[in-house]
Design a protein around this motif. Structure first.
Motif, PDB file in Angstrom:
ATOM      1  N   ASN A  20       0.840  -1.188   0.000  1.00  0.00           N
ATOM      2  CA  ASN A  20       0.000   0.000   0.000  1.00  0.00           C
ATOM      3  C   ASN A  20       0.881   1.246   0.000  1.00  0.00           C
ATOM      4  O   ASN A  20       0.900   2.009   0.963  1.00  0.00           O
ATOM      5  CB  ASN A  20      -0.942  -0.014   1.204  1.00  0.00           C
ATOM      6  CG  ASN A  20      -2.043   1.012   1.068  1.00  0.00           C
ATOM      7  OD1 ASN A  20      -2.058   1.813   0.151  1.00  0.00           O
ATOM      8  ND2 ASN A  20      -2.964   0.985   2.002  1.00  0.00           N
ATOM      9  N   VAL A  21       1.595   1.456  -1.089  1.00  0.00           N
ATOM     10  CA  VAL A  21       2.551   2.552  -1.208  1.00  0.00           C
ATOM     11  C   VAL A  21       1.866   3.912  -1.159  1.00  0.00           C
ATOM     12  O   VAL A  21       2.342   4.842  -0.514  1.00  0.00           O
ATOM     13  CB  VAL A  21       3.372   2.418  -2.513  1.00  0.00           C
ATOM     14  CG1 VAL A  21       4.281   3.608  -2.722  1.00  0.00           C
ATOM     15  CG2 VAL A  21       4.151   1.126  -2.512  1.00  0.00           C
ATOM     16  N   LEU A  22       0.742   4.044  -1.830  1.00  0.00           N
ATOM     17  CA  LEU A  22       0.063   5.334  -1.943  1.00  0.00           C
ATOM     18  C   LEU A  22      -0.938   5.582  -0.814  1.00  0.00           C
ATOM     19  O   LEU A  22      -1.687   6.555  -0.860  1.00  0.00           O
ATOM     20  CB  LEU A  22      -0.630   5.440  -3.305  1.00  0.00           C
ATOM     21  CG  LEU A  22       0.302   5.335  -4.519  1.00  0.00           C
ATOM     22  CD1 LEU A  22      -0.493   5.391  -5.815  1.00  0.00           C
ATOM     23  CD2 LEU A  22       1.355   6.421  -4.483  1.00  0.00           C
ATOM     24  N   GLN A  23      -0.949   4.712   0.199  1.00  0.00           N
ATOM     25  CA  GLN A  23      -1.817   4.871   1.370  1.00  0.00           C
ATOM     26  C   GLN A  23      -3.280   5.072   0.988  1.00  0.00           C
ATOM     27  O   GLN A  23      -3.938   6.006   1.426  1.00  0.00           O
ATOM     28  CB  GLN A  23      -1.323   6.039   2.234  1.00  0.00           C
ATOM     29  CG  GLN A  23       0.084   5.869   2.748  1.00  0.00           C
ATOM     30  CD  GLN A  23       0.205   4.667   3.683  1.00  0.00           C
ATOM     31  OE1 GLN A  23      -0.555   4.535   4.613  1.00  0.00           O
ATOM     32  NE2 GLN A  23       1.164   3.796   3.420  1.00  0.00           N
ATOM     33  N   LYS A  24      -3.787   4.165   0.165  1.00  0.00           N
ATOM     34  CA  LYS A  24      -5.200   4.207  -0.202  1.00  0.00           C
ATOM     35  C   LYS A  24      -5.827   2.876   0.188  1.00  0.00           C
ATOM     36  O   LYS A  24      -5.192   2.080   0.873  1.00  0.00           O
ATOM     37  CB  LYS A  24      -5.355   4.512  -1.690  1.00  0.00           C
ATOM     38  CG  LYS A  24      -4.556   3.603  -2.587  1.00  0.00           C
ATOM     39  CD  LYS A  24      -4.619   4.030  -4.035  1.00  0.00           C
ATOM     40  CE  LYS A  24      -3.803   3.039  -4.827  1.00  0.00           C
ATOM     41  NZ  LYS A  24      -4.305   2.661  -6.059  1.00  0.00           N
ATOM     42  N   THR A  25      -7.030   2.621  -0.225  1.00  0.00           N
ATOM     43  CA  THR A  25      -7.721   1.404   0.207  1.00  0.00           C
ATOM     44  C   THR A  25      -7.287   0.160  -0.553  1.00  0.00           C
ATOM     45  O   THR A  25      -7.522  -0.939  -0.094  1.00  0.00           O
ATOM     46  CB  THR A  25      -9.244   1.567   0.052  1.00  0.00           C
ATOM     47  OG1 THR A  25      -9.538   1.889  -1.314  1.00  0.00           O
ATOM     48  CG2 THR A  25      -9.766   2.656   0.963  1.00  0.00           C
ATOM     49  N   SER A  26      -6.657   0.318  -1.697  1.00  0.00           N
ATOM     50  CA  SER A  26      -6.237  -0.832  -2.490  1.00  0.00           C
ATOM     51  C   SER A  26      -4.711  -0.945  -2.525  1.00  0.00           C
ATOM     52  O   SER A  26      -3.997   0.017  -2.262  1.00  0.00           O
ATOM     53  CB  SER A  26      -6.783  -0.724  -3.919  1.00  0.00           C
ATOM     54  OG  SER A  26      -6.288   0.443  -4.534  1.00  0.00           O
ATOM     55  N   MET A  27      -4.244  -2.135  -2.841  1.00  0.00           N
ATOM     56  CA  MET A  27      -2.809  -2.383  -2.911  1.00  0.00           C
ATOM     57  C   MET A  27      -2.247  -1.841  -4.227  1.00  0.00           C
ATOM     58  O   MET A  27      -2.943  -1.745  -5.232  1.00  0.00           O
ATOM     59  CB  MET A  27      -2.527  -3.876  -2.805  1.00  0.00           C
ATOM     60  CG  MET A  27      -3.008  -4.483  -1.495  1.00  0.00           C
ATOM     61  SD  MET A  27      -2.209  -3.762  -0.066  1.00  0.00           S
ATOM     62  CE  MET A  27      -0.739  -4.728  -0.035  1.00  0.00           C
ATOM     63  N   ASP A  28      -0.952  -1.502  -4.200  1.00  0.00           N
ATOM     64  CA  ASP A  28      -0.240  -1.005  -5.372  1.00  0.00           C
ATOM     65  C   ASP A  28       0.763  -2.059  -5.824  1.00  0.00           C
ATOM     66  O   ASP A  28       1.418  -2.683  -4.993  1.00  0.00           O
ATOM     67  CB  ASP A  28       0.524   0.277  -5.033  1.00  0.00           C
ATOM     68  CG  ASP A  28      -0.392   1.363  -4.526  1.00  0.00           C
ATOM     69  OD1 ASP A  28      -1.239   1.826  -5.313  1.00  0.00           O
ATOM     70  OD2 ASP A  28      -0.258   1.747  -3.348  1.00  0.00           O
ATOM     71  N   THR A  29       0.880  -2.238  -7.121  1.00  0.00           N
ATOM     72  CA  THR A  29       1.908  -3.099  -7.683  1.00  0.00           C
ATOM     73  C   THR A  29       2.982  -2.199  -8.274  1.00  0.00           C
ATOM     74  O   THR A  29       2.690  -1.365  -9.134  1.00  0.00           O
ATOM     75  CB  THR A  29       1.332  -4.030  -8.772  1.00  0.00           C
ATOM     76  OG1 THR A  29       0.285  -4.813  -8.194  1.00  0.00           O
ATOM     77  CG2 THR A  29       2.399  -4.937  -9.337  1.00  0.00           C
ATOM     78  N   ILE A  30       4.202  -2.356  -7.780  1.00  0.00           N
ATOM     79  CA  ILE A  30       5.327  -1.550  -8.238  1.00  0.00           C
ATOM     80  C   ILE A  30       6.359  -2.475  -8.858  1.00  0.00           C
ATOM     81  O   ILE A  30       6.745  -3.482  -8.259  1.00  0.00           O
ATOM     82  CB  ILE A  30       5.976  -0.763  -7.072  1.00  0.00           C
ATOM     83  CG1 ILE A  30       4.937   0.076  -6.327  1.00  0.00           C
ATOM     84  CG2 ILE A  30       7.135   0.090  -7.579  1.00  0.00           C
ATOM     85  CD1 ILE A  30       4.323   1.194  -7.127  1.00  0.00           C
ATOM     86  N   VAL A  31       6.801  -2.134 -10.069  1.00  0.00           N
ATOM     87  CA  VAL A  31       7.818  -2.913 -10.774  1.00  0.00           C
ATOM     88  C   VAL A  31       8.994  -1.992 -11.075  1.00  0.00           C
ATOM     89  O   VAL A  31       8.807  -0.914 -11.642  1.00  0.00           O
ATOM     90  CB  VAL A  31       7.253  -3.509 -12.086  1.00  0.00           C
ATOM     91  CG1 VAL A  31       8.338  -4.183 -12.900  1.00  0.00           C
ATOM     92  CG2 VAL A  31       6.117  -4.474 -11.795  1.00  0.00           C
ATOM     93  N   ALA A  32      10.193  -2.410 -10.675  1.00  0.00           N
ATOM     94  CA  ALA A  32      11.409  -1.651 -10.977  1.00  0.00           C
ATOM     95  C   ALA A  32      12.168  -2.378 -12.076  1.00  0.00           C
ATOM     96  O   ALA A  32      12.202  -3.618 -12.117  1.00  0.00           O
ATOM     97  CB  ALA A  32      12.285  -1.528  -9.730  1.00  0.00           C
TER      98      ALA A  32
END
Length: 113
Positions: free
Chosen positions: A63-75
């Motif tokens: 939850n990188v963006l501190q919202k109700t849904s999870m975030d998928t981050i790819v580097a």
């Protein structure tokens, strides 16, 4: 069980996370050719595939963006972070929205990849 996926994969490019907020964990696998496959349930075929992500070195579902849904981050090794938002339509068909940003080298060195 074998999953339908090809290409070279780094150990840091495999992740479990709830990408669609259904309280079930999905398997995410990214390869050096920029292909991210998301597997749902016991299905051996990808539920969703996202391409064009560069040479993937790291995947995170949080939850990188501190919202109700999870975030998928790819580097990727080229120095980009991709934020992937996964949604499903009323028929359960998934789609992904991808946004990218460049990251400085000193930040890239901090990634656990």
């Amino acid at each position: 069980q074998r999953f339908e996926f090809s290409g070279n994969v780094r150990t840091s490019s495999v992740e479990f996370g709830d990408v669609d907020n259904d309280n079930d964990m999905e398997l995410l696998v990214g390869n050096v050719d920029g292909v991210l496959s998301i597997f749902k349930g016991a299905n051996s075929k990808p539920w969703l595939t996202v391409t064009g992500l560069g040479s993937i070195v790291c995947i995170s579902v949080s939850n990188v963006l501190q919202k109700t849904s999870m975030d998928t981050i790819v580097a990727n090794v080229e120095g980009h972070l991709h934020h992937i938002s996964v949604t499903t339509n009323e028929n359960g068909v998934p789609s992904a929205t991808v946004s990218a940003t460049s990251i400085p080298y000193n930040v890239m060195c901090l990634l656990p990849c």
